[in-house]
Write a protein that holds these residues in place. Structure first.
Motif, short mmCIF file in Angstrom:
data_model
loop_
_atom_site.label_atom_id
_atom_site.label_comp_id
_atom_site.label_asym_id
_atom_site.label_seq_id
_atom_site.Cartn_x
_atom_site.Cartn_y
_atom_site.Cartn_z
N ARG A 131 26.90 -66.36 -19.73
CA ARG A 131 27.29 -66.13 -18.37
C ARG A 131 28.48 -67.36 -18.59
N LEU A 132 29.16 -68.15 -19.65
CA LEU A 132 30.04 -68.92 -19.65
C LEU A 132 31.01 -67.57 -20.95
N LEU A 133 30.23 -67.42 -21.33
CA LEU A 133 30.87 -66.42 -22.40
C LEU A 133 31.53 -64.97 -21.45
N SER A 134 30.83 -64.42 -20.87
CA SER A 134 31.19 -63.55 -19.41
C SER A 134 32.27 -63.48 -18.86
N ARG A 135 32.52 -64.92 -17.99
CA ARG A 135 33.63 -65.65 -17.42
C ARG A 135 35.23 -65.13 -18.30
N LEU A 136 34.52 -65.76 -19.73
CA LEU A 136 35.58 -66.19 -20.52
C LEU A 136 36.06 -64.28 -21.52
N GLY A 137 35.65 -63.61 -20.99
CA GLY A 137 36.12 -62.22 -21.01
C GLY A 137 35.69 -61.11 -22.23
N PHE A 138 34.32 -61.67 -22.89
CA PHE A 138 33.56 -61.76 -23.43
C PHE A 138 32.65 -60.69 -23.23
N VAL A 139 32.27 -59.81 -24.07
CA VAL A 139 31.61 -58.67 -23.94
C VAL A 139 30.27 -57.65 -24.72
N GLU A 140 29.24 -57.64 -24.34
CA GLU A 140 27.93 -57.24 -25.34
C GLU A 140 28.26 -56.28 -25.86
N THR A 141 28.00 -56.13 -27.56
CA THR A 141 28.18 -54.89 -27.67
C THR A 141 27.44 -54.49 -28.30
N ARG A 142 26.29 -55.78 -28.79
CA ARG A 142 24.56 -55.38 -28.97
C ARG A 142 23.42 -56.16 -29.46
N ARG A 143 22.43 -55.95 -29.34
CA ARG A 143 21.27 -56.92 -29.46
C ARG A 143 20.50 -56.95 -30.66
N GLU A 144 20.07 -57.81 -30.97
CA GLU A 144 18.78 -57.45 -32.16
C GLU A 144 17.66 -58.34 -32.30
N ARG A 145 16.68 -57.43 -33.08
CA ARG A 145 15.84 -59.16 -33.15
C ARG A 145 15.48 -59.80 -34.10
N ARG A 146 14.81 -60.77 -33.90
CA ARG A 146 14.60 -61.56 -35.52
C ARG A 146 15.89 -61.93 -36.25
N THR A 147 17.22 -62.22 -36.19
CA THR A 147 18.17 -62.25 -36.76
C THR A 147 18.03 -63.70 -37.21
N SER A 148 16.97 -64.59 -37.57
CA SER A 148 17.47 -66.28 -37.66
C SER A 148 15.86 -66.65 -37.32
N LEU A 149 16.20 -67.60 -38.40
CA LEU A 149 14.67 -68.50 -38.48
C LEU A 149 14.89 -69.58 -38.38
N ALA A 150 14.95 -70.50 -36.70
CA ALA A 150 14.71 -71.23 -36.60
C ALA A 150 13.48 -72.19 -36.67
N GLY A 151 12.89 -73.09 -37.94
CA GLY A 151 11.80 -73.47 -38.30
C GLY A 151 10.88 -72.61 -38.55
N ASP A 152 9.83 -72.67 -38.08
CA ASP A 152 8.61 -71.44 -37.68
C ASP A 152 9.52 -70.36 -36.95
N GLU A 153 10.20 -70.69 -35.78
CA GLU A 153 10.04 -69.26 -34.70
C GLU A 153 11.82 -68.58 -35.33
N TRP A 154 11.12 -67.23 -35.11
CA TRP A 154 12.09 -66.18 -35.16
C TRP A 154 12.83 -66.07 -33.87
N CYS A 155 14.22 -66.17 -34.20
CA CYS A 155 15.43 -65.68 -32.95
C CYS A 155 16.13 -64.39 -32.33
N ASP A 156 15.90 -64.12 -31.55
CA ASP A 156 16.88 -63.00 -31.28
C ASP A 156 18.16 -63.48 -31.19
N SER A 157 19.06 -62.23 -31.53
CA SER A 157 20.33 -62.45 -30.74
C SER A 157 20.99 -61.50 -29.94
N VAL A 158 21.84 -61.62 -29.54
CA VAL A 158 23.36 -60.87 -28.27
C VAL A 158 23.98 -61.12 -29.41
N PHE A 159 25.39 -60.25 -29.59
CA PHE A 159 25.87 -60.13 -30.02
C PHE A 159 27.31 -59.25 -29.05
N LEU A 160 28.48 -60.62 -28.97
CA LEU A 160 29.18 -60.33 -27.65
C LEU A 160 30.71 -60.40 -28.42
#
Length: 170
Positions: A131-160
């Motif tokens: 929400r913050l980035l949207s208010r600052l003029g950022f727009v979503e460009t794509r989404r990807e699954r399993r982009t980074s491993l934090a400990g033992d948990e895979w995290c997805d990403s929204v790219f803006l």
């Protein structure tokens, strides 16, 4: 590195003396819930992270320690151009400080550094950052699954992305 003063904040170069304050943030599970790595359990991990932040070359990025009421509350900036990021202590969430810190950083990225655009990589569960980035003029460009491993948990990403108002066509 420049200092930036806003109505409530001081954005400044990080210092080795900031280690304790940064460790309090980076070891807090709430603050790190959507970060690219698990909370820092060891002060040495924070010390290495802080050293990397301090040593950013001006042609590579510009990352600021953020103070509120004389106390370090987090960091905001472009650790590596053109990617923006921030992390604040949960005690100051919901006060508009993230927005207040990012506005001059975004302006500097476009005017002082001449970046044509800025990117962000956000965990899709981090609705407040989206929400913050949207208010600052950022727009979503794509989404990807399993982009980074934090400990033992895979995290997805929204790219803006936000484009410079000074770039032809934007």
């Amino acid at each position: 590195m420049v200092e930036i003063r806003t109505e409530k904040l001081l954005l400044r170069k990080a210092l080795h003396d900031d280690l304790g304050a940064f460790h309090a943030i980076l070891s807090d599970a709430r603050a790190m819930a959507f970060w690219y790595r698990p909370p820092h359990e060891d002060l040495a991990v924070t010390q290495a992270w802080l050293a990397d932040m301090i040593e950013i070359a001006p042609n590579i990025g510009e990352d600021f320690a953020v103070e509120f009421e004389g106390k370090l509350i987090g960091k905001a900036g472009l650790r590596k151009f053109p990617t923006i990021g921030l992390i604040f202590h949960p005690d100051v969430w919901g006060r508009g400080l993230a927005s207040e810190s990012l506005r001059p950083i975004i302006d500097r990225a476009f005017t002082e550094h001449g970046l044509p655009m800025i990117e962000a990589d956000v965990d899709p569960r981090n609705e407040s950052s989206l929400r913050l980035l949207s208010r600052l003029g950022f727009v979503e460009t794509r989404r990807e699954r399993r982009t980074s491993l934090a400990g033992d948990e895979w995290c997805d990403s929204v790219f803006l992305r936000a484009h410079s108002p000074h770039t032809k066509g934007h």
